[in-house]
Every structure is written in structure tokens, then in C-alpha cells.
Design a protein around this motif. Structure first.
Motif, PDB file in Angstrom:
ATOM      1  N   ASP A  24     -23.157  69.901   3.463  1.00 24.03           N
ATOM      2  CA  ASP A  24     -22.424  69.076   2.598  1.00 24.03           C
ATOM      3  C   ASP A  24     -22.117  70.096   1.295  1.00 24.03           C
ATOM      4  O   ASP A  24     -20.777  69.997   0.932  1.00 24.03           O
ATOM      5  N   LEU A  25     -23.100  70.898   0.937  1.00 24.37           N
ATOM      6  CA  LEU A  25     -22.790  71.915   0.010  1.00 24.37           C
ATOM      7  C   LEU A  25     -21.453  72.955   0.502  1.00 24.37           C
ATOM      8  O   LEU A  25     -20.760  73.604  -0.089  1.00 24.37           O
ATOM      9  N   GLN A  26     -21.593  73.319   1.903  1.00 25.92           N
ATOM     10  CA  GLN A  26     -20.647  74.249   2.213  1.00 25.92           C
ATOM     11  C   GLN A  26     -19.321  73.711   2.397  1.00 25.92           C
ATOM     12  O   GLN A  26     -18.435  74.219   2.028  1.00 25.92           O
ATOM     13  N   ALA A  27     -19.209  72.262   2.810  1.00 27.54           N
ATOM     14  CA  ALA A  27     -18.299  71.402   2.606  1.00 27.54           C
ATOM     15  C   ALA A  27     -17.510  71.241   1.090  1.00 27.54           C
ATOM     16  O   ALA A  27     -16.212  71.275   1.020  1.00 27.54           O
ATOM     17  N   LEU A  28     -18.277  71.349   0.403  1.00 26.98           N
ATOM     18  CA  LEU A  28     -17.744  71.158  -1.226  1.00 26.98           C
ATOM     19  C   LEU A  28     -17.468  72.716  -1.883  1.00 26.98           C
ATOM     20  O   LEU A  28     -17.096  72.891  -2.994  1.00 26.98           O
TER      21      LEU A  28
END
Ligand SMILES: Nc1ncnc2c1ncn2[C@@H]1O[C@H](COP(=O)(O)OP(=O)(O)O)[C@@H](O)[C@H]1O
Ligand SMILES: C[C@@](O)(CCOP(=O)(O)O)CC(=O)O
Length: 316
Positions: free
Chosen positions: A242-246
Motif C-alpha cells: 500500500d505504501l508503495q502504491a501511495l
């Protein structure tokens, strides 16, 4: 009436999960690192009001731009204690690496507030401590959630929702955390702004990941309480996605995370603002953690710390 010396302490913190999403009202979990300490000492002096720190030595009115948050906090405290005419020296002694996502700005603020209240022999409530630390955090960070200040002043892991003081949570985990510094300055402010931009450009996509992180935090709270270390590991990996996607991870963080997983870590993710700074991984045993720390160092980590996850308990 002042004391001969005022002392304020604090320590580093690690966000287990929920960085960035916590800014948007989702829950987060963060742990104190009590062995990585910061101490502020306030002593009477012959003349003026001076500061010694890693960044600057001299009159606090001349603090450099990088310490504007600290400057505003000192101004607020001098006014609070009606202390314009008092002469003192304030020393900041920190074991925390700055700008690595370990909460150095909040730890500095919390220890300064505590040192002033100790020097003026005045009781300090947790509510007042966090409100004053926020004076510094509002300037050093953009839209701080308050999670950092709550955790660097807490003896226990916290489940935290913005606007609240944090709830101590039980942790019953036979596991060890290895934290590694990429050696690259974290860019918390820029990363927070990047998430803001993504929310504007593609709201649904960004919001889905933010809400998913909140769900993962609630799942992790259960895994921590029940000692379900394998499920926690899988959840950490999901949070990293999720943090990569953000768009708040970067190549160096991703590299150390891949190395950790490749060498048997149960889970790994960035911690703090991201775009530089630190990552962590969890291992089943302390021996495994020491081995992994050495491997991460061989793979370009600048510094590592080891934190057992079954000992950060107690009362605030
Ligand atoms: N040892 C220190 N002495 C004085 N100020 C400090 C110290 N460590 C950190 N700070 C303050 O905190 C700021 C770094 O905060 P930030 O970039 O948010 O990093 P972190 O993620 O570690 O909190 C510095 O610019 C400075 O204002
Ligand atoms: C990105 C964020 O969630 C955490 C920032 O952590 P750090 O200051 O980089 O340690 C911001 C915040 O909670 O205020």
C-alpha cells in the motif's frame, strides 16, 4: 523559583504500521525504542539564554531555519513561564539519527518541554505535553498526526488515532525487530505532500490504499495481542505494498526490504515518512535478527538497531 537543573528525557519511536494513513484519520500502531534516548538539560547560566545541540550553539533567538520548530517551542515556553529575564543554558544530547523516521523532532520537542517544566518545578499533564510538542511539530512537519510525539513520550506501544492521546496496547510477540537506516535522509514533508497530490489526482485509488492500511492496522492489533507472528509478517508486507502504491517508498528502501525477505524475514516495510529513512523487518528469534542485521549492513544499510518485541510493555 527555579531548580538547580531541569531534566527532560524522551526516546526514539518506530511506526509499526499506519504511517501516512494516520494523517487521514485511520488508526496506527507505534512502538517506543527506550534504548535510543534523548536528554535535555536546562541549567542556570551567568548570562543570556543559550542552546547547545547537534545543529547549533548560541543564543536561541539565532537558531537556524532547520530548528525553527524548536525556536517557536522555546519562545512559547519562555512566555508560558514568564521567563524573559531568566538566564539558562539548554543542552540537547541525542542518540537518535535525525531525519530517518525515528521521531527525532518530536523527541527533541518532548524532552525540551519536560526539561522546562522540571526546571520551573511545575507539574505537567500528558495533554499539556502533547499540545506543547505540537507547537514544534506543526512547523517541522506538515499536518502532523501527533503520533510521533505520543510515542516518543510513551513507555508502551500505542494504538493511535489522530486527535486522541493513544491507547497502550498489549504486545505478546515472540519475535524481534531489526531496524535499518538506508543512510538516505527521509523526506517526510515531501512524502506527505505526495500523498496529498495523489489524493487530488486519483482520489479513489489513493483512498482505497489509505483505508486498506487502516484495516491492516486493526488486524495487526489482534495479531500482536494473540502472538500471531506469521500473520503479522504477512500483514507488514501487505502494508508495504500500500505504501508503495501511495508512492512514499523508494529504491533504497525497497532494496533493503527485498534483502530482508530474501533472507527469511517474516515481514518487512518502511517506517516513518519514507522516501529515505528507515525500514524494519521482523524475525522469529534474536539470533536471526542479529544475522539479518549483519546482512542488511553488507547490503548498504548505514546503521541497524535490534528491538525485542516481547519487552515493550508496562504502564505509561
Ligand atoms: N539533536 C537535535 N538537536 C536539535 N534539534 C533536533 C535534533 N534532532 C532533531 N532535531 C530537530 O528535528 C528536525 C528533524 O526532524 P524530521 O526531519 O521530522 O526528522 P524525524 O523523522 O527524525 O523526526 C531537525 O531539523 C531539528 O529541528
Ligand atoms: C507520515 C507520518 O504518518 C509519519 C511521519 O513519521 P516521521 O516523522 O518520518 O518519523 C506523518 C504523521 O503521522 O504526522
Amino acid at each position: 523559583m527555579v531548580k538547580e537543573q531541569g531534566i527532560g528525557t524522551s526516546h526514539a519511536k518506530i511506526i509499526l504500521m499506519g504511517e501516512h494513513s494516520v494523517v487521514y484519520g485511520q488508526p496506527a500502531i507505534a512502538l517506543p525504542l527506550p534504548d535510543v534516548k534523548l536528554t535535555v538539560t536546562l541549567t542556570p547560566s551567568d548570562q543570556g539564554q543559550t542552546v547547545t545541540s547537534r545543529y547549533f550553539t548560541g543564543d536561541w533567538h539565532d537558531l537556524p531555519p532547520v530548528m525553527q520548530g524548536v525556536r517557536q517551542l522555546i519562545a512559547t515556553l519562555v512566555e508560558h513561564f514568564d521567563g524573559n529575564a531568566d538566564c539558562w543554558h539548554l543542552n540537547i544530547d541525542s542518540q537518535l539519527p535525525a531525519e530517518r523516521g525515528m521521531g527525532s523532532s518530536a523527541a527533541t520537542a518532548v524532552a525540551i518541554v519536560r526539561a522546562f517544566f522540571d526546571y520551573y518545578d511545575t507539574p505537567l499533564s500528558r495533554h499539556e505535553l502533547l499540545a506543547l510538542a505540537d507547537v514544534e511539530e506543526q512547523i517541522t512537519h506538515r499536518s502532523p498526526s501527533g503520533l510521533d510525539a505520543a510515542t516518543v513520550s510513551s513507555k508502551t506501544p500505542l494504538y493511535y488515532i489522530k486527535g486522541h492521546e493513544g491507547t497502550p496496547i498489549p504486545m505478546n510477540l515472540q519475535a524481534t525487530m531489526v531496524i535499518a537506516d538506508t543512510g538516505v535522509k527521509g523526506a517526510t514533508k515531501e512524502a506527505i505532500m505526495a500523498v496529498q497530490e495523489l489524493l487530488k489526482a486519483d482520489h479513489e485509488h489513493a483512498q482505497t490504499h489509505i483505508e486498506h492500511l487502516g484495516q491492516l492496522v486493526d488486524n495487526s492489533r489482534q495479531f500482536l495481542a494473540k502472538g500471531e507472528v506469521f500473520k503479522l509478517g504477512t500483514t507488514l508486507n501487505a502494508a508495504q505494498q500500500d505504501l508503495q502504491a501511495l508512492q512514499v517508498s523508494d529504491a533504497q528502501l525497497d532494496h533493503l526490504i527485498d534483502v530482508a525477505i530474501h533472507h527469511g524475514a517474516l515481514g518487512a516495510k518502511l517506517t516513518g515518512g519514507g522516501r529515505g529513512g528507515c525500514m524494519f523487518a521482523i524475525t522469529r528469534t534474536a539470533l536471526g535478527a542479529r544475522k539479518l542485521a549483519a546482512i542488511l549492513k553488507d547490503n548498504s544499510a548505514r546503521q541497524t538497531w535490534i528491538q525485542p518485541l516481547d519487552t515493550t510493555r508496562g504502564e505509561n
